[in-house]
Scaffold this motif. Structure first.
Motif, PDB file in Angstrom:
ATOM      1  N   ALA A 196       1.654  -1.938   8.451  1.00  0.00           N
ATOM      2  CA  ALA A 196       2.141  -3.313   8.342  1.00  0.00           C
ATOM      3  C   ALA A 196       3.327  -3.549   9.267  1.00  0.00           C
ATOM      4  O   ALA A 196       3.420  -4.585   9.933  1.00  0.00           O
ATOM      5  N   ALA A 197       4.226  -2.577   9.315  1.00  0.00           N
ATOM      6  CA  ALA A 197       5.383  -2.714  10.208  1.00  0.00           C
ATOM      7  C   ALA A 197       4.940  -2.779  11.666  1.00  0.00           C
ATOM      8  O   ALA A 197       5.507  -3.525  12.476  1.00  0.00           O
ATOM      9  N   GLY A 198       3.895  -2.030  11.996  1.00  0.00           N
ATOM     10  CA  GLY A 198       3.440  -1.985  13.380  1.00  0.00           C
ATOM     11  C   GLY A 198       2.796  -3.263  13.865  1.00  0.00           C
ATOM     12  O   GLY A 198       2.851  -3.571  15.073  1.00  0.00           O
ATOM     13  N   ARG A 210       4.548  -4.866   1.719  1.00  0.00           N
ATOM     14  CA  ARG A 210       4.487  -6.254   2.173  1.00  0.00           C
ATOM     15  C   ARG A 210       5.487  -6.518   3.294  1.00  0.00           C
ATOM     16  O   ARG A 210       5.236  -7.338   4.188  1.00  0.00           O
ATOM     17  N   LEU A 211       6.621  -5.821   3.276  1.00  0.00           N
ATOM     18  CA  LEU A 211       7.623  -5.989   4.330  1.00  0.00           C
ATOM     19  C   LEU A 211       7.672  -4.788   5.266  1.00  0.00           C
ATOM     20  O   LEU A 211       8.659  -4.574   5.973  1.00  0.00           O
ATOM     21  N   GLY A 212       6.611  -3.993   5.277  1.00  0.00           N
ATOM     22  CA  GLY A 212       6.569  -2.846   6.171  1.00  0.00           C
ATOM     23  C   GLY A 212       7.328  -1.648   5.660  1.00  0.00           C
ATOM     24  O   GLY A 212       7.616  -0.711   6.422  1.00  0.00           O
ATOM     25  N   ALA A 213       7.636  -1.639   4.363  1.00  0.00           N
ATOM     26  CA  ALA A 213       8.316  -0.517   3.718  1.00  0.00           C
ATOM     27  C   ALA A 213       7.840  -0.480   2.275  1.00  0.00           C
ATOM     28  O   ALA A 213       7.219  -1.429   1.787  1.00  0.00           O
ATOM     29  N   ALA A 214       8.149   0.618   1.579  1.00  0.00           N
ATOM     30  CA  ALA A 214       7.705   0.710   0.190  1.00  0.00           C
ATOM     31  C   ALA A 214       8.238  -0.449  -0.628  1.00  0.00           C
ATOM     32  O   ALA A 214       7.510  -1.049  -1.432  1.00  0.00           O
ATOM     33  N   LEU A 229      -2.810  -5.492   4.021  1.00  0.00           N
ATOM     34  CA  LEU A 229      -2.165  -4.695   5.059  1.00  0.00           C
ATOM     35  C   LEU A 229      -3.159  -4.040   6.009  1.00  0.00           C
ATOM     36  O   LEU A 229      -2.753  -3.471   7.022  1.00  0.00           O
ATOM     37  N   ILE A 230      -4.442  -4.150   5.718  1.00  0.00           N
ATOM     38  CA  ILE A 230      -5.476  -3.558   6.574  1.00  0.00           C
ATOM     39  C   ILE A 230      -5.941  -4.518   7.665  1.00  0.00           C
ATOM     40  O   ILE A 230      -6.844  -4.185   8.428  1.00  0.00           O
ATOM     41  N   LEU A 231      -5.349  -5.695   7.759  1.00  0.00           N
ATOM     42  CA  LEU A 231      -5.850  -6.689   8.702  1.00  0.00           C
ATOM     43  C   LEU A 231      -5.710  -6.219  10.152  1.00  0.00           C
ATOM     44  O   LEU A 231      -4.826  -5.434  10.501  1.00  0.00           O
ATOM     45  N   GLU A 232      -6.604  -6.746  10.982  1.00  0.00           N
ATOM     46  CA  GLU A 232      -6.599  -6.476  12.418  1.00  0.00           C
ATOM     47  C   GLU A 232      -6.093  -7.714  13.162  1.00  0.00           C
ATOM     48  O   GLU A 232      -5.989  -8.802  12.593  1.00  0.00           O
TER      49      GLU A 232
END
Length: 439
Positions: free
Chosen positions: A345-347, A260-264, A417-420
């Motif tokens: 997600a981080a990207g 959710r925050l771009g990390a595990a 997290l798969i959103l475009e």
């Protein structure tokens, strides 16, 4: 007695729902795939909330679905008291590979609420096993949400969740929340001001004495209270004060875990390692209810070495490490890994941040907060009618094909997290249009 029709709405007492309002104008979901739900009449609804902060990998993932189906046909249930099944140990081992170093002892639960109550009980039992049985006080935080068990609502700090249920647990105190500090409105990422609020723990220690305090529990980012992002340095100061006074630090990562925050975990994102982590939701992509607590090895070893009975922890659940949940969890972790969803997600976080903050000039908006793929859009309440404006925004967004979540007068967002980028654009455009059209 009167008979129920096949889809009578009356029998189901809905959780955290205005039942009379909903049943007068129901909004139903019938199927889901990828980034979308579908209603019974076939309308497509873009999921801006990952269901309920939980479907991190998107809906109907084949690997997860097939793993559940296969396990259901192999073994539907296995008791976990004095018995085990291979998937439970495999799942714990795989999960321990992505938890922070040293937090590699996994206790399985069935929900975030159970994870919180489990972590609190482990904290109390740990100190007792060390011969420090006076360390029983638990410290939560105002506006904190830690589920709906008596332990969780005791350390939680949302008034409506607490006020109806009596005196709750004794020996609980609360840190102040970090929301509303001057200079923090419309902060992008972590706000600059408010780290000193962690020092309130020193005041609580002075009041109760460290010899009586077992643990502090906080959400690294408070989700259900409206996306409250910790000020820079705040969690680091909490960690240091807990270390100073031999107090355990518990992170409730039921929302912030699993990308959710771009990390595990948020612990990785912030570089702050707690002693216990509560998790659920994204653990199985919500396909089967499950939760877990990751404990540090020092806690686990102390419990085993200090046990006064063959059973070291008198705690557990019938459905701990349920075979279907373990199958779903293993497939979920594999999906995250294969598609590198945490890095993904981080990207996209920067695009998400800029898009959200483009709503700063939208009607009724008084603040915007974000971190990772979480967003909070705070609305000015209607005079004399708090929450009404956000509730109308939620309902209108749904009618226009977008699922959001509201808490108080805050629109909360946490998409899969798969959103475009096109999904982000549509989320923002719909919210802008909806806010422009409501009073």
């Amino acid at each position: 007695m009167s008979e129920l029709v096949s889809n009578d709405l009356d029998a189901y007492w809905m959780p955290f729902t205005a039942n009379r309002r909903f049943k007068a104008h129901p909004r139903l979901l019938a199927s889901a795939s990828g980034m979308h739900y579908r209603t019974p009449d076939g309308r497509e609804i873009l999921d801006g909330t990952s269901g309920l902060w939980c479907v991190n990998a998107g809906h109907d993932r084949p690997k997860i679905r097939e793993a559940i189906q296969k396990q259901a046909a192999t073994m539907d249930f296995a008791p976990s008291f004095n018995l085990g099944h291979p998937l439970a140990f495999q799942f714990a081992s795989r999960l321990a590979q992505i938890t922070p170093p040293g937090l590699d002892r996994i206790f399985f639960t069935n929900s975030g609420s159970e994870s919180v109550d489990t972590a609190l009980k482990i904290a109390l039992a740990y100190h007792r096993a060390r011969g420090k049985g006076t360390k029983t006080r638990l410290i939560g935080r105002e506006r904190g949400y830690h589920g709906v068990g008596f332990g969780g609502i005791s350390v939680g700090g949302i008034p409506k969740n607490r006020m109806y249920f009596g005196s709750l647990l004794t020996g609980v105190d609360h840190l102040p929340h970090t929301h509303g500090q001057p200079g923090n409105t419309f902060a992008k990422g972590q706000p600059e001001h408010g780290a000193e609020l962690a020092d309130e723990l020193e005041r609580i220690v002075a009041l109760h004495d460290a010899s009586n305090i077992a643990a502090v529990i906080v959400e690294p980012v408070a989700g259900s209270a409206g996306v409250l992002v910790p000020p820079k340095g705040y969690l680091e100061r909490l960690r240091a004060i807990c270390d100073k006074h031999d107090i355990l630090l518990i992170f409730d990562e039921v929302i912030t875990g699993f990308g959710r925050l771009g990390a595990a975990f948020a612990a990785e994102r912030f570089g702050v390692t707690p002693d216990l982590i509560c998790m659920a939701k994204g653990l199985t992509n919500a396909a089967v209810p499950a939760g877990a607590v990751a404990a540090s090895r020092k806690i686990y070893d102390a419990m085993l070495e200090g046990a006064d009975a063959p059973i070291e922890l008198f705690h557990g659940y019938t459905y701990s490490a349920h075979p279907l949940a373990c199958a779903a969890g293993l497939a979920t972790l594999e999906t995250y890994r294969e598609e590198d969803l945490f890095a993904r997600a981080a990207g996209i976080e920067g695009y998400w941040q800029d898009a959200l903050h483009s709503l700063a000039d939208a009607r009724h908006v008084v603040d915007i907060r974000n971190l990772g793929l979480i967003g909070g859009i705070e609305l000015e309440p209607r005079p004399g009618a708090p929450t009404a404006r956000a509730t109308e925004a939620f309902e209108t967004c749904f009618d226009q094909g977008l699922l959001v979540r509201v808490t108080g007068d805050i629109i909360a967002l946490s998409p899969p997290l798969i959103l475009e980028k096109a999904h982000i654009d549509r989320i923002v455009e719909t919210i802008r249009s909806v806010l422009a059209g409501i009073d």
